[in-house]
Design an enzyme around this catalytic site. Structure first.
Site, short mmCIF file in Angstrom:
data_model
loop_
_atom_site.label_atom_id
_atom_site.label_comp_id
_atom_site.label_asym_id
_atom_site.label_seq_id
_atom_site.Cartn_x
_atom_site.Cartn_y
_atom_site.Cartn_z
N ARG A 50 0.84 -1.20 0.00
CA ARG A 50 0.00 0.00 0.00
C ARG A 50 0.87 1.25 0.00
O ARG A 50 0.52 2.28 -0.57
CB ARG A 50 -0.95 0.00 1.20
CG ARG A 50 -1.75 1.29 1.34
CD ARG A 50 -2.96 1.14 2.23
NE ARG A 50 -2.65 0.51 3.51
CZ ARG A 50 -2.05 1.12 4.55
NH1 ARG A 50 -1.69 2.40 4.45
NH2 ARG A 50 -1.83 0.47 5.67
N TYR A 102 -14.79 16.14 -18.56
CA TYR A 102 -15.31 14.77 -18.54
C TYR A 102 -16.44 14.68 -17.51
O TYR A 102 -16.34 15.24 -16.41
CB TYR A 102 -14.17 13.80 -18.21
CG TYR A 102 -14.63 12.43 -17.80
CD1 TYR A 102 -15.44 11.67 -18.65
CD2 TYR A 102 -14.27 11.89 -16.57
CE1 TYR A 102 -15.87 10.41 -18.27
CE2 TYR A 102 -14.69 10.64 -16.20
CZ TYR A 102 -15.50 9.89 -17.04
OH TYR A 102 -15.93 8.65 -16.66
N ASP A 173 -5.57 18.30 -16.85
CA ASP A 173 -5.84 16.93 -17.27
C ASP A 173 -5.32 16.78 -18.70
O ASP A 173 -5.83 17.41 -19.63
CB ASP A 173 -7.34 16.64 -17.21
CG ASP A 173 -7.68 15.18 -17.46
OD1 ASP A 173 -7.00 14.55 -18.30
OD2 ASP A 173 -8.63 14.67 -16.85
N LYS A 198 -6.50 5.18 -20.67
CA LYS A 198 -6.66 5.60 -22.04
C LYS A 198 -5.36 5.40 -22.84
O LYS A 198 -4.94 4.28 -23.04
CB LYS A 198 -7.14 7.06 -22.06
CG LYS A 198 -8.32 7.34 -21.13
CD LYS A 198 -9.50 6.41 -21.35
CE LYS A 198 -10.78 6.85 -20.63
NZ LYS A 198 -10.73 6.83 -19.18
#
Length: 387
Positions: A50, A102, A173, A198
């Site tokens: 983690r 988005y 972004d 993506k």
């Protein structure tokens, strides 16, 4: 002299990792949750996955190098990355965000961030005077460029000047262009976001998200948050993104070549009322893109005469697949109204130009002849239906 970006996609500046891992060309997947200590108060450098994992760390170094940042952080999805970026702010803070984002980002801001006491001004950053929206409690400017799905192009340097003037963070972004075509940190941004699902992954086979920065202060904050919240990317998914990044340059170039040809072809179709692609000279952001990016990408949006036309195309496509993601090797067509922007209030969708006749195309790397044949068949059937 630094290496070119195509090489950076495959190799780090240091080759030590190859030696450490028995000469493995494909970086190993360290599928472990925890690590044994050599002795009391001794560590291998890894304690618990983690906190950090060698596979994830290697990926983060690659992404930081591609964006010319000092540090990068890999998350379980693009939305996990954006959520983490919002953890930099506290109740009472105000952000200026682009109005055309988005749909998932808009949903997060409206339903989570606002609930947590953060306020937003939604601005058309590519054309409005952003400076007039700065308040005493403003902490950041958040943009996509090009935007999703209307392909608006914002001048990153201009936003950086405003951010610096008022001591704000500039968050960009960069998913649509990837670090292969655009590097916002070099243009003055403080934080770059990617949906690694993506273009970075490129094969529609895993989810991932990234935050990249040059700031040591921001880096330390994100490193604390990622270990505290447990949103880090899993080892196998990290390896899938590493594999995808190796071909990023080849895929981006081929997809862009295809997108330019398709954009030109769509302009000739009677059923198409508007083609929105920054690579077209008539696009309002064309010249800005030429100054701040090395390419125009492979995303384009087009408007049709009617909702019925849009539905007919979605029903008829076969080689081009009707799905809502983007950036993979396959060409995908998306209906923003019911897919990517389904949770966005209708008034915001309409204001941004998203109608029930809007389609978004993520152009893949198939042979352009096959893609054009598919479009010719589908649009041919559409015109026959009109008659």
């Amino acid at each position: 002299m630094g290496r070119e970006i195509e090489t950076k996609c495959i190799h780090l500046e240091s080759e030590e990792d190859c030696i450490k891992n028995y000469g493995a060309i494909s970086y190993p997947i360290y599928q472990t949750a925890t690590y044994a200590h050599p002795g009391v108060e001794q560590s291998t450098g890894y304690d618990y996955s983690r906190l950090q994992n060698p596979t994830r760390e290697h990926l983060e170094k690659i992404i930081a190098t591609l964006e010319n940042g000092n540090d990068a952080f890999a998350f379980s999805s693009g939305m996990a990355a954006i959520t983490m970026a919002m953890e930099l702010f506290k109740p009472g803070d105000h952000l200026i965000v682009d109005s055309d984002l988005y749909g998932g980002s808009i949903r997060l801001f409206r339903n989570v961030s606002e609930k947590n006491g953060i306020t937003f001004s939604r601005v058309d950053c590519y054309k409005e005077d952003v400076e007039t929206y700065v308040q005493d409690n403003t902490k950041a400017i958040y943009i996509e460029t090009p935007t999703n799905p209307m392909m608006n192009v914002t001048d990153i340097r201009k936003m950086a000047e405003i951010a610096k003037k008022y001591k704000l963070l500039l968050i960009v972004d960069n998913t649509f262009l990837s670090p292969y075509f655009q590097n916002p940190l070099e243009l003055g941004a403080d934080i770059v976001i990617h949906s690694g699902t993506k273009y970075l992954g490129g094969h529609n086979d895993t989810l991932a998200g990234f935050l990249v920065t040059k700031s040591e202060e921001i880096s330390e904050r994100f490193r604390f948050l990622i270990k505290t919240t447990g949103a880090g990317l899993a080892p196998f998914d990290s390896w899938l993104i590493l594999r995808g990044v190796k071909t990023l340059g080849l895929r981006m170039e081929r997809a862009q070549e295809n997108a330019i040809e398709i954009a030109k072809w769509l302009k000739t179709q009677p059923a198409v009322t508007k083609v929105i692609y920054p690579g077209l000279e008539e696009h309002l952001g064309h010249e800005i893109m030429k100054k701040q990016a090395r390419g125009f990408g492979a995303m384009l949006t087009f408007q049709l005469r009617s909702k019925e036309d849009a539905f007919t195309i979605l029903e008829k496509v076969r080689l081009i697949q009707y799905a809502e993601s983007l950036g993979g090797v396959e060409t995908l067509i998306t209906y923003p109204t019911t897919q990517t922007h389904a949770d966005v209030p209708e008034e915001i969708r309409i204001k941004n130009g998203i109608t029930d006749a809007t389609l978004r195309l993520s152009v893949g790397i198939e042979n352009i002849k096959d893609l054009l044949e598919e479009l010719e068949r589908v649009f041919g059937e559409l015109e026959e239906k009109e008659w």
